[in-house]
Design an enzyme around this catalytic site. Structure first.
Site, PDB file in Angstrom:
ATOM      1  N   GLU A  48       0.939  -1.673  -0.432  1.00  0.00           N
ATOM      2  CA  GLU A  48       0.045  -0.313  -0.257  1.00  0.00           C
ATOM      3  C   GLU A  48       0.819   1.311   0.055  1.00  0.00           C
ATOM      4  O   GLU A  48       0.383   1.910  -0.935  1.00  0.00           O
ATOM      5  CB  GLU A  48      -1.355  -0.316   1.358  1.00  0.00           C
ATOM      6  CG  GLU A  48      -2.463  -0.950   1.054  1.00  0.00           C
ATOM      7  CD  GLU A  48      -3.131  -0.725  -0.016  1.00  0.00           C
ATOM      8  OE1 GLU A  48      -3.434   0.262  -0.534  1.00  0.00           O
ATOM      9  OE2 GLU A  48      -3.851  -2.305   0.121  1.00  0.00           O
ATOM     10  N   TYR A 131      -6.363   6.116   4.679  1.00  0.00           N
ATOM     11  CA  TYR A 131      -5.698   5.653   3.617  1.00  0.00           C
ATOM     12  C   TYR A 131      -5.094   4.544   3.899  1.00  0.00           C
ATOM     13  O   TYR A 131      -5.799   3.254   3.389  1.00  0.00           O
ATOM     14  CB  TYR A 131      -5.603   5.918   2.019  1.00  0.00           C
ATOM     15  CG  TYR A 131      -5.617   4.834   0.862  1.00  0.00           C
ATOM     16  CD1 TYR A 131      -6.553   4.183   0.744  1.00  0.00           C
ATOM     17  CD2 TYR A 131      -3.710   4.303   0.419  1.00  0.00           C
ATOM     18  CE1 TYR A 131      -6.842   2.962  -0.342  1.00  0.00           C
ATOM     19  CE2 TYR A 131      -4.091   3.230  -0.012  1.00  0.00           C
ATOM     20  CZ  TYR A 131      -4.984   2.438  -0.640  1.00  0.00           C
ATOM     21  OH  TYR A 131      -5.842   1.448  -1.290  1.00  0.00           O
ATOM     22  N   ASP A 149      -9.355   4.975  -2.813  1.00  0.00           N
ATOM     23  CA  ASP A 149      -8.210   5.867  -3.425  1.00  0.00           C
ATOM     24  C   ASP A 149      -8.686   5.768  -4.219  1.00  0.00           C
ATOM     25  O   ASP A 149     -10.429   6.886  -4.688  1.00  0.00           O
ATOM     26  CB  ASP A 149      -7.119   4.124  -3.954  1.00  0.00           C
ATOM     27  CG  ASP A 149      -7.972   3.432  -4.630  1.00  0.00           C
ATOM     28  OD1 ASP A 149      -9.206   3.453  -4.778  1.00  0.00           O
ATOM     29  OD2 ASP A 149      -7.399   2.474  -5.173  1.00  0.00           O
TER      30      ASP A 149
END
Length: 360
Positions: A48, A131, A149
């Site tokens: 990520e 996020y 996202d």
């Protein structure tokens, strides 16, 4: 106002439809656990961080090299920062690499090498924003967390026909995404909606006939799907300019210096250069910043151009080849055939390549 309310009865079946689609069409990725397999929080977190502002195709080889070199978060935390920056070179946004290393050390120091499983605890780690915290909590720990996202924003804007332009629409799109996040299989759902945006609900020419949500998509029904999400006009990026100095030695070494730890390209190596000026020309007196005085500098033809997130950069390149290697404050001599280990950012790779091409 959205084309239909987020709690409309038509939305209740959407998570199940998407999960069924995902079970058939899930993408295979080196960091993604297989069906029924537990996810590795370290791999989820690492991927990520790498995927921020970077494509899946670009990240794949970097991820594999990181995992081979640092199989666990303890291995990564124990590595010198310079080695991490060197392995990161080419991925860009180098603050991510510094935060990656700091986060690994924090997981080891604060959590005995085990990633915490809640969004709140994850948010306390260096470099972990909303996020990433939601993504790791959902994907690695299967906790209900709304992961948003760019792909998810696009899907939601089309699904609910949100015509407010970006970035002002972001809070609304997050609210809508939260209404669909299920209690059951939230990790798979998070990956599913991102896969949907990446492979079906694409920025251009979405394949609506392949979409499990096509029947409820208000953007498609209204004939405006491809135009969403709407974007506010972008302001032009300024252009900065400077001069880069490539200093070569007879033994085949290159003069490098290390940038300050904080700030743009922090901790990375570079060839010496003037400040990057935002004026219309190269007004900065390059001679005042040359690392070697009185040298017979050679002007390298052409201009090296590179674009950062908030400005364009144009660098003139000048070079000199010295017979020896004088000691210089703040610099070090690096073997040209070992530049891959020097943690050079992409713009500096371009500069060195330009010089070597004309000095060969």
């Amino acid at each position: 106002m959205d084309a239909f309310a987020p709690h409309d009865a038509a939305t209740s079946a959407l998570p199940g439809l998407l999960l069924a689609w995902y079970d058939r069409h899930r993408r295979r990725m080196p960091w993604r656990a297989g069906p029924g397999q537990p996810a590795d929080p370290y791999r989820v977190w690492l991927s990520e961080i790498m995927l921020q502002q970077t494509t899946v195709a670009t990240v794949g080889p970097y991820f594999n090299r990181f995992i081979e070199r640092w199989p666990t978060v303890r291995d990564l935390a124990a590595s010198p920062l310079d080695e991490v920056l060197s392995a990161w070179a080419g991925l860009g946004y180098y603050a991510r690499a510094r935060n990656l290393h700091a986060c690994a050390k924090a997981v080891v120091d604060r959590h005995d090498g085990v990633f915490p499983g809640t969004e709140a605890a994850l948010l306390s780690l260096p470099g972990v924003g909303a996020y990433t915290a939601a993504a790791v909590a959902a994907i690695a720990f299967d906790r209900k967390a709304t992961v948003v996202d760019g792909n998810v924003e696009r899907v939601m804007a089309r699904m609910f026909a949100v015509e407010e332009p970006m970035p002002a629409a972001k809070p609304r799109l997050r609210e809508l995404a939260a209404t669909l996040t299920p209690e059951r299989r939230p990790g798979d759902y998070a990956q599913a909606v991102m896969d949907l945006g990446a492979t079906v609900c694409t920025p251009r020419s979405p394949t609506c006939l392949s979409c499990p949500w096509s029947g409820s998509c208000q953007g498609r029904i209204g004939g405006i799907a491809e135009a969403l999400p709407r974007k506010s006009p972008k302001s032009d990026k300024p252009t900065r300019r400077g001069t880069a100095f490539v200093v070569l030695s007879g033994p085949g070494n290159l003069l490098l210096r290390q940038r300050q730890a904080k700030g743009m390209l922090g901790g990375m190596h570079e060839v010496p250069a003037t400040p990057w000026d935002s004026k219309t020309g190269w007004e900065v007196d390059a001679d005042d910043h040359a690392p070697v005085s009185g040298a017979a500098w050679i002007a390298i033809p052409g201009v090296v151009r590179h674009t950062f997130s908030h400005f364009h950069l144009e660098l003139e390149v000048t070079a000199v080849r010295l017979g020896d290697e004088p000691a210089l404050d703040g610099g070090q001599w690096w073997p040209i055939d070992a530049l891959d280990s020097a943690a050079l950012p992409t713009v500096m790779v371009k500069v060195v390549r330009q010089a070597l091409m004309h000095l060969a």
